[in-house]
Design an enzyme around this catalytic site. Structure first.
Site, PDB file in Angstrom:
ATOM      1  N   CYS A  97     -23.848 -13.781   0.604  1.00  0.00           N
ATOM      2  CA  CYS A  97     -24.816 -14.588   1.344  1.00  0.00           C
ATOM      3  C   CYS A  97     -24.586 -14.386   2.838  1.00  0.00           C
ATOM      4  O   CYS A  97     -23.431 -14.341   3.285  1.00  0.00           O
ATOM      5  CB  CYS A  97     -24.632 -16.065   0.976  1.00  0.00           C
ATOM      6  SG  CYS A  97     -25.766 -17.189   1.781  1.00  0.00           S
ATOM      7  N   HIS A 139     -31.234 -17.723  -5.880  1.00  0.00           N
ATOM      8  CA  HIS A 139     -30.286 -17.883  -4.766  1.00  0.00           C
ATOM      9  C   HIS A 139     -30.991 -18.492  -3.555  1.00  0.00           C
ATOM     10  O   HIS A 139     -30.501 -19.473  -2.974  1.00  0.00           O
ATOM     11  CB  HIS A 139     -29.695 -16.512  -4.419  1.00  0.00           C
ATOM     12  CG  HIS A 139     -28.746 -16.525  -3.267  1.00  0.00           C
ATOM     13  ND1 HIS A 139     -27.392 -16.344  -3.420  1.00  0.00           N
ATOM     14  CD2 HIS A 139     -28.955 -16.692  -1.928  1.00  0.00           C
ATOM     15  CE1 HIS A 139     -26.804 -16.393  -2.228  1.00  0.00           C
ATOM     16  NE2 HIS A 139     -27.732 -16.604  -1.305  1.00  0.00           N
ATOM     17  N   GLU A 140     -32.144 -17.935  -3.182  1.00  0.00           N
ATOM     18  CA  GLU A 140     -32.867 -18.446  -2.014  1.00  0.00           C
ATOM     19  C   GLU A 140     -33.434 -19.840  -2.275  1.00  0.00           C
ATOM     20  O   GLU A 140     -33.428 -20.690  -1.387  1.00  0.00           O
ATOM     21  CB  GLU A 140     -33.968 -17.474  -1.588  1.00  0.00           C
ATOM     22  CG  GLU A 140     -33.472 -16.098  -1.181  1.00  0.00           C
ATOM     23  CD  GLU A 140     -32.346 -16.111  -0.159  1.00  0.00           C
ATOM     24  OE1 GLU A 140     -32.321 -16.998   0.723  1.00  0.00           O
ATOM     25  OE2 GLU A 140     -31.473 -15.230  -0.241  1.00  0.00           O
ATOM     26  N   HIS A 143     -30.972 -22.543  -1.585  1.00  0.00           N
ATOM     27  CA  HIS A 143     -30.840 -22.890  -0.164  1.00  0.00           C
ATOM     28  C   HIS A 143     -31.805 -24.012   0.225  1.00  0.00           C
ATOM     29  O   HIS A 143     -31.483 -24.858   1.057  1.00  0.00           O
ATOM     30  CB  HIS A 143     -31.114 -21.676   0.727  1.00  0.00           C
ATOM     31  CG  HIS A 143     -29.946 -20.762   0.900  1.00  0.00           C
ATOM     32  ND1 HIS A 143     -28.762 -21.152   1.486  1.00  0.00           N
ATOM     33  CD2 HIS A 143     -29.782 -19.463   0.564  1.00  0.00           C
ATOM     34  CE1 HIS A 143     -27.919 -20.138   1.511  1.00  0.00           C
ATOM     35  NE2 HIS A 143     -28.522 -19.089   0.949  1.00  0.00           N
TER      36      HIS A 143
END
Length: 165
Positions: A97, A139-140, A143
Site C-alpha cells: 500500500c 483493497h481500495e 480505504h
C-alpha cells in the site's frame, strides 16, 4: 498537474469512514482524479483512494489489471462504490500500500465480487470481477471505510518489509 501528498500509516485520515459524494458538480472531480492519477503514476501504484491523499470523499481510482497496455495507462474511477462477495471462496495473496511504504502483508480477500459505482461522468457502472482485479477493488474500498490491509492479514506473522519477505 499536481502530485499529491500521500497520507502514511498513523495519519487519522486513514482510519475515518469517508463521505458519500452527493453532488458531482459541487467538487472539481476531474481535477481531483487528474491529480490522483498523476500521483499514482508517480508512486508506481495500482490503486489510490481519496483518503490516501487527505480527502474524505467516497471515491478511488485504480489501474485496471485486466487491461495491460504499455503505451497507455488505463485509470478507472469509482465514486460511491458498493461491493458484494459472489461466494465465500477466499484466497490469500501479498499486498502492499502506498500509505504503508516498504511493507507487505499476506491478506485474505474474497476471490470473486460484484461492484457498482458512479464514474466520472455520472454514469452507473457495474460488473463482476475476480482474482487480482477483485483484490485491488476490495483493497481500495477498504480505504473508504477507514480500514488498512494490515488489519486483514491472513496470519499475524505474514507482515514485514517487502525486501525481507
Amino acid at each position: 498537474m499536481a502530485i499529491l501528498k500521500i497520507a502514511k500509516l498513523g495519519h487519522p485520515v486513514l482510519v475515518k469512514k469517508t463521505n458519500e459524494i452527493n453532488n458531482l458538480n459541487k467538487l472539481n472531480l476531474k481535477k481531483i482524479v487528474f491529480d490522483m492519477s498523476e500521483t499514482i503514476i508517480d508512486a508506481d501504484g495500482i490503486g489510490l483512494a481519496a483518503p490516501q491523499v487527505h480527502l474524505s470523499h467516497r471515491m478511488f481510482i485504480y489501474r485496471n489489471p485486466d487491461i495491460e497496455d504499455d503505451d497507455k495507462i488505463n485509470i478507472t474511477v469509482f465514486i460511491n462504490p458498493i461491493i458484494e462477495k459472489l461466494s465465500d471462496e477466499t484466497e490469500d495473496d501479498w499486498e502492499a500500500c502506498l500509505s504503508v511504504p516498504g511493507m507487505s502483508g499476506l491478506v485474505r480477500r474474497f476471490k470473486r465480487i460484484k461492484y457498482s459505482a458512479i464514474d466520472l461522468n455520472g454514469n452507473n457502472i457495474a460488473g463482476e470481477v475476480e482474482g487480482l482485479h477483485a483484490r485491488v477493488i476490495q483493497h481500495e474500498f477498504d480505504h473508504l471505510n477507514g480500514v488498512l490491509y494490515t488489519s486483514r492479514l491472513a496470519h499475524k506473522s505474514a507482515f514485514g518489509y517487502s525486501e525481507e519477505m
